[in-house]
Design an enzyme around this catalytic site. Sequence first.
Site, PDB file in Angstrom:
ATOM      1  N   ASP A  65     -30.796 116.601 123.499  1.00  0.00           N
ATOM      2  CA  ASP A  65     -30.045 115.410 123.090  1.00  0.00           C
ATOM      3  C   ASP A  65     -30.658 114.692 121.900  1.00  0.00           C
ATOM      4  OD1 ASP A  65     -32.276 114.696 124.509  1.00  0.00           O
ATOM      5  OD2 ASP A  65     -31.370 112.919 125.380  1.00  0.00           O
ATOM      6  N   GLU A  66     -31.562 115.335 121.196  1.00  0.00           N
ATOM      7  CA  GLU A  66     -32.276 114.626 120.139  1.00  0.00           C
ATOM      8  C   GLU A  66     -32.662 115.622 119.051  1.00  0.00           C
ATOM      9  OE1 GLU A  66     -36.045 111.512 120.119  1.00  0.00           O
ATOM     10  OE2 GLU A  66     -35.650 112.746 121.853  1.00  0.00           O
TER      11      GLU A  66
END
Lengths: 372, 378
Positions: free
Chosen positions: B95-96
């Site tokens: 997610d990053e």
Amino acid sequence: MKLSIERGTLLKAVSQAQSVVERRNTIPILANVLIEAEGEGVSFRATDLDIEVVDKAPAMVERAGATTVSAVTLHEIVRKLPDGALVSLTDDGTKGRLTVEAGRSNFSLATLPKEDFPVMASSEYTANFSAKASVLRRLFDKSKFAISTEETRYYLNGVYMHVAEAEGGRMLRCVATDGHRLARIDADLPSGAEEMPGVIVPRKTVGELRKLLEDDDADIAVSVSETKVRFTTDKVALTSKVIEGTFPDYMRVIPTGNTKKLEVDASEFAQAVDRVATVSSERSRAVKLQLDEDRLVLSVNAPDSGAAEEELGVAYGDDRLEIGFNAKYLLEIASQVDRENAVFLFNSAGDPTLMREGNDTSAVYVVMPMRV
Amino acid sequence: MDCDAFYASVEKRDNPDLADKPVIIGGGRRGVVSTACYVARIRGVKSAMPMFQALKLCPEAVIVKPRFPAYEEASRAIRQMMEEMTPSIEPLSLDEAFMDLTGTARLHGAPPAVMLGRLILRMKNELRLTGSIGLSHNKFLAKVASDLDKPRGFSVIGKAQTAEFLHDKPVRLIWGVGQATQSALDKAGIRTFSDLLRWDQQDLHARFGSMGDRLYRLARGQDSRRVARDPRMKSISNETTFASDTSDPDILDGHIWRMSEKVSDRAKAKGLMGRVVTLKLKRANHTLITRRVSLHDPTQIADRIYRTARDLFDQVNHDSAYRLLGVGLSDISKAADATSYGDLLDPDAGKRAQAERATDVIRQKFGADAILKGRALR
């Protein structure tokens, strides 16, 4: 203690002692060499608790006595003294200092009490025999390259010296393996060795032993027990603990049904392997052997660095075969061959390969191939 | 770009009933909070908090077991959108990710800030997921910026504002400054970046080693690390916390196998091998045992990893029940073009490796559970 000794003699004795001493040491006395002067000579004793070496040298002893000093420091001093110098070692037993004098040089070295020096307990040896230095040198020199460095299988960290049944009767045999290659070297069984228990001689001991074997004709007295092994010349006694543990059943590792026979000039072969391996990848060091009727093509194909190929004329009459090896292993094995052609016996590309010198079965090597 | 409560947001998107409820992603009675949605965060629930503590703070929370395939799919879709902006992407997790947008303004006909705005909009419209943007002139500041006003944040730290921005910020903003470094810094009287500026490089180095050099540069807003598409992996490891403490050697053996197989699967998927095998055990009282050993040559074979880890396990003096077991592979290299056919002293190793490769092909075709070792069922 007061004695004088010729510099060359002293250097030889001290250098063997200091190489046994471990560089990194938590017990100060183990960094020292025990000097004992008595009668016509002096002895230098050093230990790492697993190996003990005692070097005797002729000296003019004015006053008998004993003390211990740093082995490395003493060695360095003697090494730097001019050749032919007469060195005197004096310890008056009060100041805790050993004086080393030669010509105009004068050193004063810190000592530790001789009583603190650990002397290896003597052992009941079950077999005592004598062997020529050249025989022992061959046994250990040709096997030691295969000694393992793996920590988990510690019983492979040495050369397995034992009595073995071979075609020509009972033999004195040395075996070493790291699971990727294996060396099995035989010599005639010296009388007195029949009852010898099999022992695993540690790597470091093998290295120290080598220094005793320079003189071909020297007789080396060998004593073996379940836990210790001792090698003695007229000057040096090397005693070592052996590696506890069971050496694996190596006989089932040595292939007996390999029929594809390649005969090649060992040094030509080694040089060619060395050349093509220049471009092999750092990690795998893989070299491919392609065998065809009297033709051997060595090749390396490393996507990251390049490719190489070299052809050799050989004696080979079997089916076509492609097989890969670690170049380093091939080189080490080929460099053991000193008299005749190297004979390789293959089975398939995935099976262990056997190598020997001509038809001589007293030195046999096994190497595991690689998938290439 | 850093997604907002990613796992929880995916769950809320896929199950609208959860929309207004406090949602915690995590597994099992013994587990920890993997992600908490913003509703749960208001109540004080945080990532990595033990589950029982989270439930004490927020008893009505809905606990959802993680569904990694769903998260991976969402992550892939986002990655796809990023790929359209720049080839230079360094994912930190699902997610990053860092994106290097240097020099893309002319290509896209719009400056990075506009492109990032469009990315967030696309994520919201097409995937119904939100994220926060941190835009700056290096990785350190971009990461700091992305955390500034989460969720749905959009922060820019320009070169000219850097010094002013950092001035009174606490040093713990720096990724990698944990409690130990923090307390060492406290002792030196360093709390904020302006405190750091008063030190010269030699003194920082003398006191904090290589970390000191890093602190010196970061205090000046300098960070020259590149956005690396494939950062070199240093180790591959898997661990599991048991449902209840155990000292049963058979159960532990099953765990060693499953963890070894997971590590091996990941190594194979990435075309990597490793030379050092590590076994990690956590006793019931939370004390840790780690054992490691170097192999003769690198491997990616589960059988070899398992046997090595098993040897390490047998060497441990077992005096307690365990709550966690992990297996790791390090000293990683690319899988070699040639590998040894095996061990002279273990002639079956080669066959076992071949059997494993064959098993892998079956598992690829029919699923991971299509064929299992008996010990996997322990």
